[in-house]
Scaffold this active site. Structure first.
Site, PDB file in Angstrom:
ATOM      1  CG  ASP A  22      -2.334   2.452   6.366  1.00  0.00           C
ATOM      2  OD1 ASP A  22      -2.528   2.124   5.179  1.00  0.00           O
ATOM      3  OD2 ASP A  22      -2.626   3.581   6.803  1.00  0.00           O
ATOM      4  CE  LYS A  79      -5.659  -1.593  -1.564  1.00  0.00           C
ATOM      5  NZ  LYS A  79      -4.944  -0.841  -0.530  1.00  0.00           N
ATOM      6  CB  SER A 109      -2.621   2.914  -4.299  1.00  0.00           C
ATOM      7  OG  SER A 109      -3.192   4.114  -3.860  1.00  0.00           O
ATOM      8  CG  ASP A 134      -1.694   1.194   1.467  1.00  0.00           C
ATOM      9  OD1 ASP A 134      -2.426   1.563   0.540  1.00  0.00           O
ATOM     10  OD2 ASP A 134      -1.599   1.796   2.550  1.00  0.00           O
ATOM     11  CG  ASN A 172      -8.237   0.239   1.133  1.00  0.00           C
ATOM     12  OD1 ASN A 172      -7.469   0.409   2.078  1.00  0.00           O
ATOM     13  ND2 ASN A 172      -8.143   0.966   0.036  1.00  0.00           N
TER      14      ASN A 172
END
Length: 267
Positions: free
Chosen positions: A218, A195, A45, A11, A221
């Site tokens: 973190d 993801k 992302s 991420d 998602n």
């Protein structure tokens, strides 16, 4: 013996980047070293490709990128290799409904590498443009073509407005994924986009096994990819839910938590 990992998925915001939105030099050097040793380092992302390419260039990485939280994957040359768009009529109905519920909400449509807005001078759009360095394109939301391949709808507004909007949309549109990436941002995409699905597709592209993948994150998602990866790493600044889903918890992003793990597993 320490397990060997052959692909790293990370991420960006709150993970790779520190709170000043920068990649610390030693983290950058470590990632370049990993790349030179033939380990793909993939950025993951909710951003659009244009909002990620400068970061990839800074890292010297020649890898695909997972954009819009898995709704779009582009290859090394930024050509789409995997796409999960919202059905056209659903995207159209949703945007119209948001406007009906609260005309003050900023509606942003992302299709491939285009960011579409009604008015780019509008407060939220202008602020997002400053943060990402990407300039949106002004279109008429009455034009049905706009909804042809929607990878993401981003609604921005005041905290209370976004909370109320989320509650209402979740009830009315159970068939699409709706979540807050922060108090003022509501991200909306196809339920089929994730993801972890994007990583699943790329592991075959890289000829690596699921257990040979490592993922850092973190936020909410990131949970599915952290659970999916062979080694799921939560940042020290991650939410409690992310920490619970992870195999290990590292230091916070401002202390280069990601690099600390990369140093440990990639000597």
């Amino acid at each position: 013996m320490m397990k060997k990992y052959k692909a790293v998925f990370s991420d960006i915001d709150g993970t790779l980047l520190n709170s000043k939105h920068q990649i610390p030099e030693s983290t950058k050097e470590k990632i370049k070293q990993i790349n030179e040793n033939g380990i793909p380092y993939v950025l993951v992302s909710a951003r659009m490709p244009k909002g990620m390419t400068a970061i990839r260039a800074e890292l010297g990485a020649k890898s695909p990128m997972i954009c819009y939280s898995g709704a779009l994957v582009v290859d090394e040359e930024d050509h789409p290799i995997y796409s999960v768009a919202m059905p056209q009529e659903v995207a159209m109905k949703l945007c119209r409904r948001v406007y009906e519920l609260n005309p003050k909400i900023s509606i942003n449509i992302y299709t491939n590498d285009e960011w579409l807005v009604k008015d780019k001078k509008e407060y939220w759009a202008a602020q997002e443009s400053d943060i990402t360095g990407v300039i949106p394109q002004e279109v008429s939301f009455e034009d049905e073509e706009v909804y042809k391949e929607v990878h993401k709808v981003l609604c921005m507004g005041d905290k209370a407005d976004i909370a109320a909007l989320e509650q209402q949309l979740v009830k009315e549109f159970p068939q699409i994924r709706i979540y807050r990436s922060k108090d003022t941002y509501l991200e909306i995409m196809s339920m089929k986009a994730s993801k972890s699905d994007a990583i699943h597709m790329l592991k075959d592209h890289f000829h690596v096994k699921q257990e040979e993948t490592m993922a850092f994150g973190d936020n909410f998602n990131d949970i599915d990819m952290i659970r999916y990866a062979g080694l799921g790493v939560a940042m020290g600044n991650a939410t409690d839910e992310v920490k619970e889903a992870a195999d290990i918890i590292t230091d916070i992003n401002d202390n280069e938590g990601e690099r600390q793990i990369l140093d440990k597993y990639f000597k």
